[in-house]
Design an enzyme around this catalytic site. Structure first.
Site, PDB file in Angstrom:
ATOM      1  N   CYS A   1     -59.378 -45.364  27.290  1.00 47.65           N
ATOM      2  CA  CYS A   1     -58.063 -45.878  26.910  1.00 47.65           C
ATOM      3  C   CYS A   1     -56.957 -45.058  27.568  1.00 47.65           C
ATOM      4  O   CYS A   1     -56.604 -43.977  27.090  1.00 47.65           O
ATOM      5  CB  CYS A   1     -57.918 -45.859  25.390  1.00 47.65           C
ATOM      6  SG  CYS A   1     -56.302 -46.430  24.851  1.00 47.65           S
TER       7      CYS A   1
ATOM      8  N   CYS B   1     -53.899 -44.372  25.454  1.00 50.76           N
ATOM      9  CA  CYS B   1     -54.074 -43.363  24.391  1.00 50.76           C
ATOM     10  C   CYS B   1     -54.035 -41.958  24.979  1.00 50.76           C
ATOM     11  O   CYS B   1     -53.441 -41.061  24.402  1.00 50.76           O
ATOM     12  CB  CYS B   1     -55.427 -43.485  23.703  1.00 50.76           C
ATOM     13  SG  CYS B   1     -55.951 -45.139  23.374  1.00 50.76           S
ATOM     14  N   ASP B   2     -54.708 -41.773  26.101  1.00 45.00           N
ATOM     15  CA  ASP B   2     -54.965 -40.416  26.582  1.00 45.00           C
ATOM     16  C   ASP B   2     -54.243 -40.056  27.881  1.00 45.00           C
ATOM     17  O   ASP B   2     -54.312 -38.912  28.330  1.00 45.00           O
ATOM     18  CB  ASP B   2     -56.483 -40.227  26.786  1.00 45.00           C
ATOM     19  CG  ASP B   2     -57.240 -40.448  25.492  1.00 45.00           C
ATOM     20  OD1 ASP B   2     -56.698 -40.065  24.434  1.00 45.00           O
ATOM     21  OD2 ASP B   2     -58.345 -41.004  25.519  1.00 45.00           O
TER      22      ASP B   2
END
Ligand code: NDP
Length: 311
Positions: free
Chosen positions: A134, A137-138
């Protein structure tokens, strides 16, 4: 043991929307949130294409709003995981992680889909230490660093473009000699000078002391001109598709060869009476929150009709 007229399994846009509709119909459904409350959307940041939010909306806020809306109309939400199902007889039986047994007259399966991995041991080894599925997300952790994205579809192109806004360099590792993504996404990637596409390339493994420091790659595997080499990178992002979370139900519910639940035409009806599938678990094509939400609404309406007809 709990009894309910409608059990909704999953808490993404499909599950919550089913809760809103069934709740408003006076059914008082029970909704099991699952491993990822709020679903896949909670792994992204801003949602710009959900109608009604002209300036966009934070994904977690959107899901929290849906949850509150479902609760407002009487949906009871349990923070738990379904571990077992028996759909061989009615009422349908479902077991939760804590051993609780639920009997349900109707069931909406809205368990979504999960990111696929290549299946390399190193993916496990470096999970959270340079390996991610992701980017939104990261990606933040890779500011001004070098990353690689695996995949040649729309997701991979989208993630590569997103990461290019943060990282100093993005490699797109594509196993075929072409991208599968839509024209517009292909152009976006090709015109981004921070992105370099490595066609006909596969990943053999990852290396690094305390986290990912590079990938072992192979070019033209098994062909003339095959070449193995190491690519120094700080982050390794998977974007090779998703698999539907239908395993728990596959003994009773018809799925296609990829595991997506087969529904009847435009309806969310499965092969079992009173059991419906909504959202990504039954959608190999679109994977959009708005479409999942719409199918959740349809499933709740079907459940309402079924309950009335079988009273
Ligand atoms: P896709 O199935 O479209 O693409 C998966 C990609 O990963 C392909 O390039 C595939 O390669 C590659 N791949 C699969 N397995 C491996 C493997 N083991 N090793 C290396 N590469 C592998 O998945 P997406 O998630 O990209 O998209 C799914 C659907 O969602 C599509 O319909 C897409 O259009 C849609 N979508 C739409 C978006 C939008 O409109 N904004 C955004 C994201 C997704 P190969 O081509 O060789 O099979």
């Amino acid at each position: 043991m709990l009894q309910t007229k409608l059990l909704i399994i999953g808490s993404g846009p499909a599950g919550y929307t089913a809760g809103i509709y069934a709740g408003r119909a006076g059914i008082a459904p029970l909704l099991i949130e699952g491993i990822q409350p709020g679903g896949q959307l909670t792994t992204t940041t801003e949602v710009e294409n959900f109608p009604g939010f002209p300036e966009g909306i934070d994904a977690n806020e959107l899901m929290d709003n849906m949850r509150q809306q479902a609760e407002r109309f009487g949906t009871k939400i349990l923070n738990n995981i379904v571990t077992k199902a028996d759909l061989s007889v009615q009422p349908y039986r479902i077991w939760l992680d804590d051993g609780e047994e639920i009997h349900a007259k109707t069931v909406i399966i809205a368990t979504g889909a999960s990111a696929k991995y290549l299946g390399l041991q190193d993916e496990q080894k470096y999970m959270g230490q340079g390996v991610s599925a992701c980017a939104t997300c990261d990606g933040f952790f890779y500011r001004k660093k070098v990353v690689a994205v695996v995949g040649g579809g729309d997701t991979a192109c989208e993630e590569a473009s997103y990461l290019a806004g943060l990282a100093s360099k993005v490699y797109l590792i594509v196993r075929k000699p072409f991208l599968r993504a839509s024209q517009i996404m292909q152009e976006r990637v090709m015109n981004n000078e921070k992105i370099e596409i490595l066609f006909e390339t596969n990943t053999l493994g990852l290396y690094g002391e305390d986290g990912v420091e590079g990938a072992h790659l192979i070019y033209k595997k098994g062909e003339a001109g095959e070449r193995k080499y190491d690519l120094p990178i700080d982050g390794f992002f998977l974007a090779i598709g998703h698999h539907p979370n239908s395993e728990l139900f596959s003994s009773w519910i018809q799925t296609d060869e990829q595991g997506y639940i087969i529904t009847e035409g435009e309806t969310p009806r499965t092969n079992l009476p009173g059991v419906y599938a909504a959202g990504d678990v039954a959608d190999p094509h679109y994977r959009q929150a708005i479409i999942a939400a719409a199918s959740g609404a349809k499933a709740a309406m079907e459940s309402e009709k079924y309950l009335k007809d079988n009273e």
